[in-house]
Design an enzyme around this catalytic site. Structure first.
Site, PDB file in Angstrom:
ATOM      1  N   HIS A  58       3.903  10.316 -10.539  1.00 27.47           N
ATOM      2  CA  HIS A  58       2.645  11.053 -10.721  1.00 27.47           C
ATOM      3  C   HIS A  58       2.729  12.079 -11.848  1.00 27.47           C
ATOM      4  O   HIS A  58       1.866  12.951 -11.935  1.00 27.47           O
ATOM      5  CB  HIS A  58       2.288  11.782  -9.427  1.00 27.47           C
ATOM      6  CG  HIS A  58       1.797  10.880  -8.335  1.00 27.47           C
ATOM      7  ND1 HIS A  58       0.584  10.240  -8.374  1.00 27.47           N
ATOM      8  CD2 HIS A  58       2.358  10.510  -7.158  1.00 27.47           C
ATOM      9  CE1 HIS A  58       0.406   9.520  -7.275  1.00 27.47           C
ATOM     10  NE2 HIS A  58       1.483   9.652  -6.520  1.00 27.47           N
ATOM     11  N   ASP A 100      -0.393   9.597   0.639  1.00 29.02           N
ATOM     12  CA  ASP A 100      -0.871   8.214   0.498  1.00 29.02           C
ATOM     13  C   ASP A 100      -1.160   7.598   1.855  1.00 29.02           C
ATOM     14  O   ASP A 100      -2.116   6.827   1.999  1.00 29.02           O
ATOM     15  CB  ASP A 100       0.167   7.377  -0.263  1.00 29.02           C
ATOM     16  CG  ASP A 100       0.033   7.555  -1.764  1.00 29.02           C
ATOM     17  OD1 ASP A 100      -1.076   7.356  -2.287  1.00 29.02           O
ATOM     18  OD2 ASP A 100       1.027   7.914  -2.408  1.00 29.02           O
ATOM     19  N   GLU A 115       4.040   4.223   2.989  1.00 26.66           N
ATOM     20  CA  GLU A 115       2.931   5.183   2.891  1.00 26.66           C
ATOM     21  C   GLU A 115       1.571   4.493   2.874  1.00 26.66           C
ATOM     22  O   GLU A 115       0.633   4.990   2.264  1.00 26.66           O
ATOM     23  CB  GLU A 115       3.123   6.093   1.665  1.00 26.66           C
ATOM     24  CG  GLU A 115       3.548   5.385   0.392  1.00 26.66           C
ATOM     25  CD  GLU A 115       3.888   6.340  -0.750  1.00 26.66           C
ATOM     26  OE1 GLU A 115       3.638   7.539  -0.659  1.00 26.66           O
ATOM     27  OE2 GLU A 115       4.387   5.846  -1.775  1.00 26.66           O
TER      28      GLU A 115
HETATM   29  C1  3PY Z   1       2.948  11.089  -0.510  1.00 24.73           C
HETATM   30  O1  3PY Z   1       2.754  12.032   0.284  1.00 24.73           O
HETATM   31  O2  3PY Z   1       2.166  10.153  -0.663  1.00 24.73           O
HETATM   32  C2  3PY Z   1       4.178  11.074  -1.321  1.00 24.73           C
HETATM   33  O3  3PY Z   1       4.434  10.120  -1.976  1.00 24.73           O
HETATM   34  C3  3PY Z   1       5.077  12.255  -1.351  1.00 24.73           C
HETATM   35  O4  3PY Z   1       5.338  12.763  -0.205  1.00 24.73           O
HETATM   36 MG    MG Z   2       2.881   8.781  -2.212  1.00 22.56          MG
END
Ligand code: 3PY
Ligand code: MG
Length: 272
Positions: free
Chosen positions: A48, A178, A152
């Site tokens: 990011h 995410d 995630e």
């Molecule tokens: C998220 O929270 O999506 C991450 O990748 C980092 O914690």
């Molecule tokens: Mg993430």
């Protein structure tokens, strides 16, 4: 010289508690400040942030004299990019958005030399091998590389048991931001449904014998996630730390002028 040991991986295996921070400022200078701050591990985020192998390299160099363990998070699963990060000296990689066992298996192959994997060989060009200065680097590299996959998404949770079962996946890290988005709660990482999903995931990962990790900034919640099975946590990021401290400092020296919308300095005291 002998092959450098991956202490992060060793401690994961021993179930030791490790606290880390996301390094997002893309700077070797700020990395050196973080490297001496007392964290067990730092992850250089190239998912990011404006990081790439050329900007990650000076950050690895800046942190090298310090005992902190460094991870790199590549922007995607590209084996060519993964090869570059390993060659410049990242021993532990954090891979985002791993949704199924096939992706995890492909990542295991990307981080390993043949015959177990497909990592290209050029030890004389690689900082990781100290340009052939590390004795038998290519023979030891697979054992010291540590692969942490991020689960995630809803799909990743559905496939979690298969992902943790992949030989060569050392740990699974839950990304709450995410995950919240994927579960229909964009921007609400603290939503009860997201929290319950994280608790369940941490328990399942830990029960499998693999190390479980999560991003969590609240110390009370961090202790709870530890009880659920997390052994390594990221507790914030340098960008948020800098902004938080800067905004607080600016506000503490300014008195807002509500009428004009401008800010004024404190009124001189009677003594001045
Ligand atoms: C998220 O929270 O999506 C991450 O990748 C980092 O914690
Ligand atoms: Mg993430």
């Amino acid at each position: 010289m002998d092959m450098p040991k991956n202490h992060f991986k060793q401690r994961l295996r021993q179930g030791q508690w490790q606290v880390g921070l996301f390094a997002c400022l893309a700077s070797g200078y700020s990395m050196e400040i973080l490297a001496g701050a007392g964290f067990d591990w730092l992850v250089i985020d190239a998912e990011h942030t404006p990081n790439n192998p050329a900007s990650v390299l000076p950050q690895l160099q800046a942190a090298a004299p310090y005992p902190v363990q460094l991870l790199v998070r590549p922007m995607n699963h590209d084996p060519a990019l993964i090869k570059q990060y390993l060659d410049i000296g990242a021993q532990t990689l954090l891979l985002p958005l791993v949704d199924n066992a096939e992706q995890a298996q492909a990542l295991v192959r990307a981080v390993r030399y043949p015959p177990e994997g497909i990592r290209g060989v050029a030890a004389s060009l690689a900082r990781a091998a100290h340009w052939n200065g590390v004795k038998d680097y290519v023979k030891h590299a697979n054992a010291e590389v540590c692969l942490v996959v991020q689960v995630e998404t809803r799909l990743g949770l559905e496939n979690l048991d298969a992902i943790v079962a992949v030989e060569g996946v050392d740990a699974v890290f839950i990304g709450p931001a995410d995950l919240a988005a994927s579960l229909g709660h964009l921007g609400e990482a603290g939503h009860p449904e997201v929290k319950a999903a994280i608790e369940d995931a941490l328990r399942r990962i830990a029960a499998s014998g693999k190390a479980a990790g999560v991003f969590v900034t609240d110390p009370v919640l961090a202790a709870h996630y530890r009880d659920c099975g997390a052994s390594f946590i990221a507790v914030g990021g340098d960008t948020a730390l800098l902004r938080g401290a800067a905004v607080k400092l600016a506000a503490s020296f300014q008195v807002a002028n509500a009428e004009t919308g401008t800010a004024a300095g404190p009124k001189p005291s009677a003594k001045c």
